[in-house]
Design an enzyme around this catalytic site. Structure first.
Site, PDB file in Angstrom:
ATOM      1  N   SER A  65       0.864  -1.182   0.000  1.00  0.00           N
ATOM      2  CA  SER A  65       0.000   0.000   0.000  1.00  0.00           C
ATOM      3  C   SER A  65       0.898   1.229   0.000  1.00  0.00           C
ATOM      4  O   SER A  65       1.446   1.616   1.027  1.00  0.00           O
ATOM      5  CB  SER A  65      -0.896   0.003   1.248  1.00  0.00           C
TER       6      SER A  65
ATOM      7  N   LYS B  63      -7.157   1.529  -3.020  1.00  0.00           N
ATOM      8  CA  LYS B  63      -6.789   1.087  -1.664  1.00  0.00           C
ATOM      9  C   LYS B  63      -6.876   2.246  -0.680  1.00  0.00           C
ATOM     10  O   LYS B  63      -7.330   2.077   0.464  1.00  0.00           O
ATOM     11  CB  LYS B  63      -5.375   0.501  -1.688  1.00  0.00           C
TER      12      LYS B  63
ATOM     13  N   LYS C 167       0.241   4.959   8.394  1.00  0.00           N
ATOM     14  CA  LYS C 167       0.944   5.196   7.129  1.00  0.00           C
ATOM     15  C   LYS C 167      -0.043   5.398   5.984  1.00  0.00           C
ATOM     16  O   LYS C 167       0.094   6.319   5.174  1.00  0.00           O
ATOM     17  CB  LYS C 167       1.878   4.008   6.856  1.00  0.00           C
TER      18      LYS C 167
END
Length: 297
Positions: free
Chosen positions: A97, A172, A240
């Site tokens: 990701s 995502k 993150k």
């Protein structure tokens, strides 16, 4: 066509995904800095490599599943990296990701060498990685996607080509907004109910069949009631991801007021020593504010 597959990154997600590829009959070469993880894959039938370069030399499909953009760039573009070993016509599938900008940058660089790349991040956390039912959102060229479908379906159940390079990781980011804000909304509701003194298990049963019901509710309420915050998707990883969400949103001019608040909640949990907890630990941010705990009646 049967692929020789390479897998780089055998963490919480990568290890079970690799094991599922072996179960699906794929020939697998693996690399990770964690020797214990590598050894467990070798015992299951994989071949160990000493570098990402060696993985690429042995494979025509090279998968990366790494924590963040900087790790992906280093592994693919760096010294002894994938590009140094990959043959022309090889396909890289980055399942990490990362940001759409970095994903598109990588695509530009690898294509100069005659190598194809897909961004194919996943959703479902460790449980779905283990049982091979991940949702996989893919960005890249359709013929490339079609050629590696059997590899992707070795790890996931719902596999969707969303668009060109960068589109998978953008999907995502959207996924992470929905999942984590769901957990935050659920946490507010649970803490309200707990402080009001009602039976949380009964409330959960009462609402889960209605419009408030969701995969998030069913996955996280039992964990919270068990006070189980062992990470399937950690605060660190989701911090993150939401940082990447805000960076991308600001670059393209999209204000995200709820996501910006969520990012501050994650930073609060980090300061509170909960960085390695599951993101269900968002509830503990609200519990601290309200001086209460969500538990079984």
């Amino acid at each position: 066509m049967e692929h020789n597959v390479g897998f780089i990154g055998l963490g919480i997600m990568g290890k079970p995904m690799s094991l599922n590829l072996i179960k699906a009959g794929k020939s697998l070469t693996v690399f990770d800095l964690n020797e214990e993880a590598v050894n467990s894959l070798v015992e299951a039938g994989a071949v160990a490599a000493n570098s990402p370069k060696e993985v690429a030399e042995r494979s025509d499909v090279i998968i990366t599943m790494l924590p963040a953009s900087k790790h992906v760039k280093e592994v693919i573009l760096g010294e002894n990296g994938v590009l140094e070993g990959a043959k022309e016509g090889s396909i890289i599938i980055d399942m990490s990701s990362i940001t759409p900008d970095v994903s598109r940058e990588l695509a530009t660089e690898v294509m100069k060498k005659g190598i194809e790349i897909l961004d194919a991040p996943v959703s479902g956390g460790e449980p779905k990685a283990i049982d091979g039912t991940l949702a996989i959102m893919v960005g890249g060229k359709e013929p490339v996607f079609e050629s590696v479908k059997s590899v992707l379906y070795g790890m996931g159940k719902e596999v969707t080509l969303v668009g060109d390079n960068g589109c998978g990781v953008t999907a995502k980011l959207a996924n992470q907004i929905i999942v984590n804000l769901n957990i935050a909304a659920m946490s507010e509701a649970l803490v309200l109910a707990a402080k009001a003194g009602i039976d949380i298990e009964k409330m959960y049963q009462a609402i889960r069949g209605g419009l408030a019901g969701s995969a998030v509710l069913d996955a996280k309420v039992p964990m919270i009631l068990d006070r189980n915050f062992i990470a399937g998707g950690s605060i660190a990883i989701n911090l993150k991801d939401i940082t990447n969400v805000m960076e991308t949103a600001h670059e393209i001019g999209v204000p995200l007021p709820l996501s910006s608040q969520l990012l501050e909640i994650f930073h609060s949990l980090k300061v509170d020593g909960k960085i390695n907890d599951d993101h269900g630990s968002i509830v503990r941010y609200y519990e601290k504010l309200a001086n209460t705990e969500v538990k079984r009646g």
